[in-house]
Design a protein around this motif. Structure first.
Motif, short mmCIF file in Angstrom:
data_model
loop_
_atom_site.label_atom_id
_atom_site.label_comp_id
_atom_site.label_asym_id
_atom_site.label_seq_id
_atom_site.Cartn_x
_atom_site.Cartn_y
_atom_site.Cartn_z
N UNK A 197 -7.42 13.99 -6.50
CA UNK A 197 -6.80 14.35 -5.22
C UNK A 197 -7.45 13.68 -4.02
N UNK A 198 -8.67 13.17 -4.18
CA UNK A 198 -9.34 12.48 -3.08
C UNK A 198 -8.87 11.06 -2.87
N UNK A 199 -8.06 10.54 -3.77
CA UNK A 199 -7.54 9.18 -3.62
C UNK A 199 -6.38 9.21 -2.63
N UNK A 200 -6.53 8.47 -1.54
CA UNK A 200 -5.53 8.52 -0.46
C UNK A 200 -4.70 7.25 -0.35
N UNK A 201 -5.05 6.22 -1.12
CA UNK A 201 -4.29 4.97 -1.07
C UNK A 201 -4.20 4.36 -2.46
N UNK A 202 -3.08 3.70 -2.71
CA UNK A 202 -2.92 2.86 -3.89
C UNK A 202 -2.42 1.50 -3.43
N UNK A 203 -3.08 0.44 -3.90
CA UNK A 203 -2.66 -0.92 -3.59
C UNK A 203 -2.05 -1.56 -4.82
N UNK A 204 -1.05 -2.38 -4.58
CA UNK A 204 -0.42 -3.11 -5.68
C UNK A 204 -0.07 -4.51 -5.21
N UNK A 205 0.08 -5.42 -6.16
CA UNK A 205 0.42 -6.81 -5.86
C UNK A 205 1.58 -7.22 -6.75
N UNK A 206 2.59 -7.82 -6.12
CA UNK A 206 3.76 -8.26 -6.87
C UNK A 206 4.24 -9.60 -6.35
N UNK A 207 4.77 -10.42 -7.24
CA UNK A 207 5.38 -11.67 -6.81
C UNK A 207 6.54 -11.38 -5.86
N UNK A 250 -12.38 -2.68 -20.86
CA UNK A 250 -12.53 -1.25 -20.57
C UNK A 250 -14.00 -0.88 -20.38
N UNK A 251 -14.88 -1.51 -21.15
CA UNK A 251 -16.32 -1.26 -20.97
C UNK A 251 -16.75 -1.62 -19.57
N UNK A 252 -16.22 -2.73 -19.04
CA UNK A 252 -16.57 -3.14 -17.68
C UNK A 252 -16.10 -2.10 -16.68
N UNK A 253 -14.90 -1.58 -16.86
CA UNK A 253 -14.38 -0.54 -15.96
C UNK A 253 -15.34 0.64 -15.92
N UNK A 254 -15.80 1.06 -17.10
CA UNK A 254 -16.71 2.21 -17.18
C UNK A 254 -18.03 1.89 -16.49
N UNK A 255 -18.58 0.72 -16.75
CA UNK A 255 -19.86 0.34 -16.15
C UNK A 255 -19.77 0.25 -14.63
N UNK A 256 -18.60 -0.08 -14.13
CA UNK A 256 -18.41 -0.16 -12.69
C UNK A 256 -18.18 1.20 -12.05
N UNK A 257 -18.11 2.24 -12.86
CA UNK A 257 -17.87 3.57 -12.32
C UNK A 257 -16.43 3.81 -11.95
N UNK A 258 -15.54 2.95 -12.40
CA UNK A 258 -14.12 3.13 -12.10
C UNK A 258 -13.48 4.08 -13.12
N UNK A 259 -12.34 4.64 -12.73
CA UNK A 259 -11.59 5.51 -13.63
C UNK A 259 -10.18 4.97 -13.78
N UNK A 283 -11.46 3.10 -7.76
CA UNK A 283 -12.83 2.67 -7.50
C UNK A 283 -13.67 3.86 -7.05
N UNK A 284 -14.87 3.98 -7.63
CA UNK A 284 -15.77 5.05 -7.22
C UNK A 284 -16.34 4.77 -5.83
N UNK A 285 -16.31 3.49 -5.40
CA UNK A 285 -16.94 3.13 -4.14
C UNK A 285 -16.03 3.34 -2.93
N UNK A 286 -14.81 2.78 -2.97
CA UNK A 286 -13.94 2.97 -1.80
C UNK A 286 -12.93 4.09 -2.01
N UNK A 287 -12.83 4.62 -3.22
CA UNK A 287 -11.93 5.73 -3.48
C UNK A 287 -10.48 5.35 -3.60
N UNK A 344 0.84 -1.20 0.00
CA UNK A 344 0.00 0.00 0.00
C UNK A 344 0.87 1.24 0.00
N UNK A 345 0.46 2.21 -0.81
CA UNK A 345 1.10 3.52 -0.84
C UNK A 345 0.11 4.55 -0.34
N UNK A 346 0.49 5.29 0.69
CA UNK A 346 -0.37 6.34 1.22
C UNK A 346 -0.08 7.65 0.48
N UNK A 347 -1.15 8.28 0.01
CA UNK A 347 -1.04 9.51 -0.77
C UNK A 347 -1.45 10.71 0.07
#
Length: 337
Positions: free
Chosen positions: A298-308, A228-237, A259-263, A157-160
């Motif tokens: 600017x309202x996004x306060x976290x980024x999650x990533x997954x790596x081997x 990409x259509x699924x991303x749009x339908x989910x309200x994601x950017x 995510x539009x839901x958890x930000x 996790x990266x805190x923004x």
């Protein structure tokens, strides 16, 4: 104890709600704020999305008409058609009663009926737990049912925000001489989409794969546009950045989806073409994309990533950016034949 295992209608809102609530409750056990859970509406949209490339079926375990567990079967219809994606989620209050075993048996049966021979699943446990997952419920359940760890990952996790000063300092270490950097939000521009889709398709096999039984995907542009259509339908950017070589071809790409839901922002693929590696392009595109994200969201306060865990290079890049480990992930595999 006997449980009824049933498929749910993705257009039955109450059925999807009950399925999702069991899934979310199970995924949050022990993970606190760092549980990565698709929201109710994101999940509903995925189940309802028509797709020529993927089919996802949702299952519930019922006891006296009440949902006590949820599961899912995801099948690629074009690539890796020997593989089945398996999900089994049981809230803590219903565990150790055979709910998960009943769900898994039904889902494996459905997968085998579709000709799938390799089962894949992901499980999570907190970073504070033993690195091998010893004693963790999901790990113990998987082992009892013949699932082995094919690849170990780290959730970071990266805190923004990350300061402009830090981004600027890191940019000086990744000058990208001879490359043009382009960034945008939304769909991948038409001029880049074929190269982007081709790189995205090989991500799973170019990154460390451990013992995973997977093949390189096709990189079909139409299938990518469906995603990409699924991303749009989910309200994601989606936020994307590429490095272009002198011929205008994509040499490196990266993507964060919010995510539009958890930000939260979720780091999706990052990959550099083989012939362009060793020039710190991965760091450069990630920095540019992070700068874009902070400016436009600017309202996004976290980024999650997954790596081997074995991907030392990308983990080092993430450490430079300020990511820290919040969970471990095991990519599980079981061969039926």
């Amino acid at each position: 104890m006997s449980f009824e295992i049933a498929c749910i209608d993705p257009f039955d809102d109450s059925a999807v709600d009950a399925w999702w609530e069991a899934y979310a409750a199970a995924r949050r056990v022990g993970m606190g704020d760092d549980a990565v859970v698709w929201s109710r509406e994101e999940s509903r949209t995925e189940l309802q999305q028509p797709s020529a490339t993927t089919r996802k079926t949702a299952f519930v375990a019922l006891e006296n008409g009440a949902v006590v567990g949820s599961g899912a079967l995801t099948l690629s219809l074009t690539d890796n058609t020997h593989v089945a994606g398996i999900g089994v989620n049981v809230p803590s209050e219903h565990r150790r009663r055979g709910v998960g075993s009943a769900l898994l048996a039904r889902i494996e049966q459905e997968a085998a009926g579709e000709g799938r021979t390799t089962m894949r699943a992901d499980i999570f446990w907190p970073a504070s737990a033993p690195a091998d997952g010893a004693g963790e419920p999901g790990r113990e359940f998987a082992a009892r049912h013949g699932y082995e760890v094919a690849l170990g990952d780290v959730q970071n996790r990266l805190d923004l925000p990350v300061s402009d000063e830090m981004i600027g300092r890191l940019l000086t270490t990744a000058p990208a001489a001879g490359y043009e950097i382009r960034s945008w939000s939304g769909r991948v521009p038409e001029e880049f989409v074929a190269d982007w889709a081709a790189l995205d398709a090989i991500l799973d096999t170019e990154a460390p794969t451990g013992a995973l039984d997977i093949e390189t995907a096709s990189g079909d542009v139409a299938a990518f546009r469906d995603d990409e259509d699924l991303i749009v339908r989910q309200g994601r950017t989606s936020y994307g950045t590429v490095a272009l070589d002198r011929d205008g071809r994509v040499a490196a790409y990266t993507q964060i989806v919010v995510s539009i839901d958890d930000g939260n922002g979720y780091q999706w693929g990052t990959l550099v073409r083989r012939e362009d590696r060793g020039r710190r392009l991965g760091l450069r595109v990630k920095l540019e994309n992070l700068r874009l994200l902070q400016r436009l969201s600017p309202g996004t306060t976290r980024v999650y990533t997954f790596n081997a865990e074995s991907n030392e290079h990308m983990l080092a890049v993430n450490t430079q950016l300020g990511f820290h480990a919040t969970a471990r992930v095991a990519e599980l595999q079981k061969r039926l034949v």
